[in-house]
Design a protein around this motif. Structure first.
Motif, PDB file in Angstrom:
ATOM      1  N   VAL A  21      59.621  61.929  24.387  1.00  0.00           N
ATOM      2  CA  VAL A  21      59.901  60.827  25.318  1.00  0.00           C
ATOM      3  C   VAL A  21      59.482  59.503  24.678  1.00  0.00           C
ATOM      4  O   VAL A  21      58.376  59.394  24.139  1.00  0.00           O
ATOM      5  CB  VAL A  21      59.127  61.002  26.652  1.00  0.00           C
ATOM      6  N   TYR A  37      64.704  60.032  26.505  1.00  0.00           N
ATOM      7  CA  TYR A  37      64.327  61.334  25.957  1.00  0.00           C
ATOM      8  C   TYR A  37      64.771  61.414  24.503  1.00  0.00           C
ATOM      9  O   TYR A  37      65.930  61.139  24.184  1.00  0.00           O
ATOM     10  CB  TYR A  37      64.949  62.460  26.786  1.00  0.00           C
ATOM     11  N   LYS A  45      64.836  69.241  28.060  1.00  0.00           N
ATOM     12  CA  LYS A  45      65.414  68.862  29.351  1.00  0.00           C
ATOM     13  C   LYS A  45      66.688  69.668  29.644  1.00  0.00           C
ATOM     14  O   LYS A  45      66.882  70.166  30.759  1.00  0.00           O
ATOM     15  CB  LYS A  45      65.728  67.364  29.333  1.00  0.00           C
ATOM     16  N   LYS A 247      71.941  62.065  38.165  1.00  0.00           N
ATOM     17  CA  LYS A 247      71.022  60.927  38.167  1.00  0.00           C
ATOM     18  C   LYS A 247      70.904  60.335  39.575  1.00  0.00           C
ATOM     19  O   LYS A 247      71.865  60.314  40.340  1.00  0.00           O
ATOM     20  CB  LYS A 247      71.525  59.841  37.211  1.00  0.00           C
ATOM     21  N   ILE A 259      56.388  59.786  33.278  1.00  0.00           N
ATOM     22  CA  ILE A 259      57.709  60.115  33.832  1.00  0.00           C
ATOM     23  C   ILE A 259      57.611  60.775  35.210  1.00  0.00           C
ATOM     24  O   ILE A 259      58.616  61.264  35.737  1.00  0.00           O
ATOM     25  CB  ILE A 259      58.519  61.022  32.874  1.00  0.00           C
ATOM     26  N   PHE A 265      66.050  58.605  37.434  1.00  0.00           N
ATOM     27  CA  PHE A 265      65.569  59.977  37.230  1.00  0.00           C
ATOM     28  C   PHE A 265      66.704  60.959  37.512  1.00  0.00           C
ATOM     29  O   PHE A 265      67.792  60.567  37.934  1.00  0.00           O
ATOM     30  CB  PHE A 265      64.345  60.261  38.113  1.00  0.00           C
ATOM     31  N   ASP A 378      62.686  65.448  35.681  1.00  0.00           N
ATOM     32  CA  ASP A 378      61.657  64.765  34.900  1.00  0.00           C
ATOM     33  C   ASP A 378      60.261  65.260  35.271  1.00  0.00           C
ATOM     34  O   ASP A 378      59.406  65.446  34.403  1.00  0.00           O
ATOM     35  CB  ASP A 378      61.765  63.249  35.125  1.00  0.00           C
ATOM     36  N   ARG A 379      60.037  65.498  36.558  1.00  0.00           N
ATOM     37  CA  ARG A 379      58.743  66.042  36.985  1.00  0.00           C
ATOM     38  C   ARG A 379      58.559  67.467  36.473  1.00  0.00           C
ATOM     39  O   ARG A 379      57.465  67.860  36.082  1.00  0.00           O
ATOM     40  CB  ARG A 379      58.631  66.020  38.508  1.00  0.00           C
TER      41      ARG A 379
END
Length: 515
Positions: A21, A37, A45, A247, A259, A265, A378-379
């Protein structure tokens, strides 16, 4: 806590150093709460997204996917309630001029009470050893009872203020608890105000003819407005689900923790349409299935917990979060919500179109209820990295940083390493690489000592390293080195594909989900 913050800083630095990242627009000094990324990050991802998609769409005969547009008719957001109700309660400190989310300040105060309780328990564990009875200690120790009582009283007051949308009470809680600004150290707070989180833009060629539209703050509405399209063209029977990865955009004022909370996100959402009255059994089913999906990755069952919502959204009759133990405490990575028939009913009302399902078994039409599972890519990415990041001491005083990533998610599955850069070893290594790279993401590396190359692969989480040496030229065998144990074994090149495929394709994970 300080030690955990230190680990988090190291993790953020590791993400940049090893191509996971990068801060967005870094050569222009960056853009707040927006990240890019890198070459390893995008692979991880994509692997997370594939694991989710396959678990949803491949494993469930009654779940299909769509990809709806980011731009949507603005009335959709009026119908969904986002125009009027998608707000954060914000408060400013007059001395530091910094802005905070009022609810987050109070949640952090709740966490402080939890920390005090945990410290008391940790102290007692050390003191009493094997004879320690934690449950009894929680029920009888005056310090624990005092802190727990304060926490419970605060939680009750906080939940009521949120449910009543009482901004004055939120401010009063902050004052009564003596919550100070982390920068100025003062309680010189403004009133609490609501701030809408949606980004707006205009669509149209002229200023006069332009239509005000929104960047979607969630992907779910694109599923709801396509309910009839999917149901009819797919001949779907209730219960069925529609999955989507895409997104979303929120103008977060208090974006932080790397992030974890960003302005741009990606979400992985599935809306599952059910008969009214059957929603709670499906809510329980998806709660169980989604937790099993997380735990199957082997990041430690103790690192996950459910957290039921104190405040339900106006459309929900049940809601829970799956939380993961991040370096900064247990935090939400996924939400499971029973949304009732709110969304489809609202879109029917605002569009003037009839959005119902005719159930042949019941011989009647109705508006389906919805169970939602929503997870931030992202989490999830951050939780996986946080769980995988390890600093290990080895024999001889050496240390290594290793990402113990689940093999199915690892950016690089296999590193091919010639022992030296001569005697035909690089050529043989390229040959092995070419046979493997058609199916697995492989990396070729011939620079530096073999030890340094192993360390580089450990740092990006590569589960297997294959070393080509002089013996390879004689008997077509290679040394396979395993990331987690650092053990090595001699394997025939012909057996490599089967051995690695078994570990990295995800079939074993999906078998766990089907059990």
């Amino acid at each position: 806590m300080a030690q955990q913050e230190d680990v988090f800083k190291k993790l953020v630095a590791h993400c940049k150093e090893y191509g996971f990242v990068f801060p967005s627009s870094e050569i222009y000094d960056g853009l707040g709460a927006v990240y890019d990324y890198g070459q390893n990050g995008v692979e991880l991802k994509n692997n997370i997204k594939k694991y989710w998609w396959d678990a949803m769409v491949k494993l469930n005969d009654n779940v299909v996917g769509i990809d709806s547009s980011i731009f949507m008719h603005p009335t959709i957001w009026k119908a969904s309630g986002h125009v009027d109700a998608f707000n954060d309660p914000l408060i400013d400190n007059k001395d530091s001029k910094k802005r905070y989310r009022a609810d987050v300040l109070i949640e952090e105060q709740l966490a402080k009470y939890d920390d005090k309780v945990e410290k008391e328990i940790t102290k007692a564990k050390k003191k009493f050893g094997d004879t320690f009875d934690e449950n009894k200690f929680r029920e009888t120790n005056p310090n624990v009872l005092r802190e727990q009582s304060k926490r419970d009283a605060l939680l009750t007051r906080f939940a009521k203020a949120l449910n009543d949308n009482n901004l004055e009470e939120l401010r009063q809680i902050i004052l009564d608890e003596g919550i100070v600004c982390p920068i100025s150290g003062t309680t010189n707070w403004t009133e609490v105000r609501q701030f809408n989180l949606m980004f707006t833009t205009e669509m149209g060629s002229t200023a006069d003819g332009a239509m005000k539209i929104y960047l979607r703050p969630e992907t779910a509405q694109g599923i709801f407005v396509n309910f009839l399209n999917v149901q009819k063209t797919g001949r779907m029977k209730v219960p069925f689900g529609i999955a989507q990865i895409g997104k979303a955009f929120r103008n977060e004022i208090v974006a932080r923790q790397f992030i974890f909370r960003m302005r741009e996100f990606e979400q992985m959402e599935m809306q599952f349409f059910v008969r009214p009255g059957e929603e709670m059994q499906w809510f329980d089913y998806w709660k169980s299935f989604r937790l099993k999906w997380h735990k199957a990755l082997g990041m430690g069952d103790e690192n996950y917990q459910f957290h039921d919502h104190d405040k339900l959204a106006h459309y929900a009759n049940a809601a829970t979060d799956i939380e993961f133990r991040m370096p900064f405490g247990f935090k939400e990575v996924e939400g499971i919500h029973s949304r009732t028939d709110f969304d489809l009913s609202q879109h029917a009302k605002y569009s003037g179109k009839k959005i119902e399902y005719f159930d042949p078994e019941l011989n009647k039409s109705y508006t389906p209820y919805v169970i939602e599972t929503s997870i931030g890519v992202d989490r999830m990415f951050l939780s996986i990295l946080a769980g995988a990041y390890k600093e290990e001491e080895l024999e001889g005083g050496e240390t290594r940083v290793v990402l113990r990533l689940p093999a199915v998610l690892a950016p690089v599955k296999l590193a091919v390493l010639p022992l030296i850069k001569k005697d035909g070893l690089p050529e043989k290594a390229r040959e092995v690489m070419n046979t493997m790279k058609l199916e697995f993401n492989c990396q070729y590396d011939e620079k530096d000592s073999i030890g340094k190359r192993y360390r580089r692969q450990d740092a990006i989480g590569t589960p297997f390293c294959v070393t080509i040496d002089h013996q390879t030229l004689q008997d077509n065998t290679v040394t396979v080195r395993y990331r987690d144990t650092m053990e090595q074994e001699r394997v025939s090149i012909d057996a490599l594909h089967t051995m690695i495929s078994k570990q990295v394709t995800g079939a074993e994970l999906f078998n766990k989900l089907l059990q």
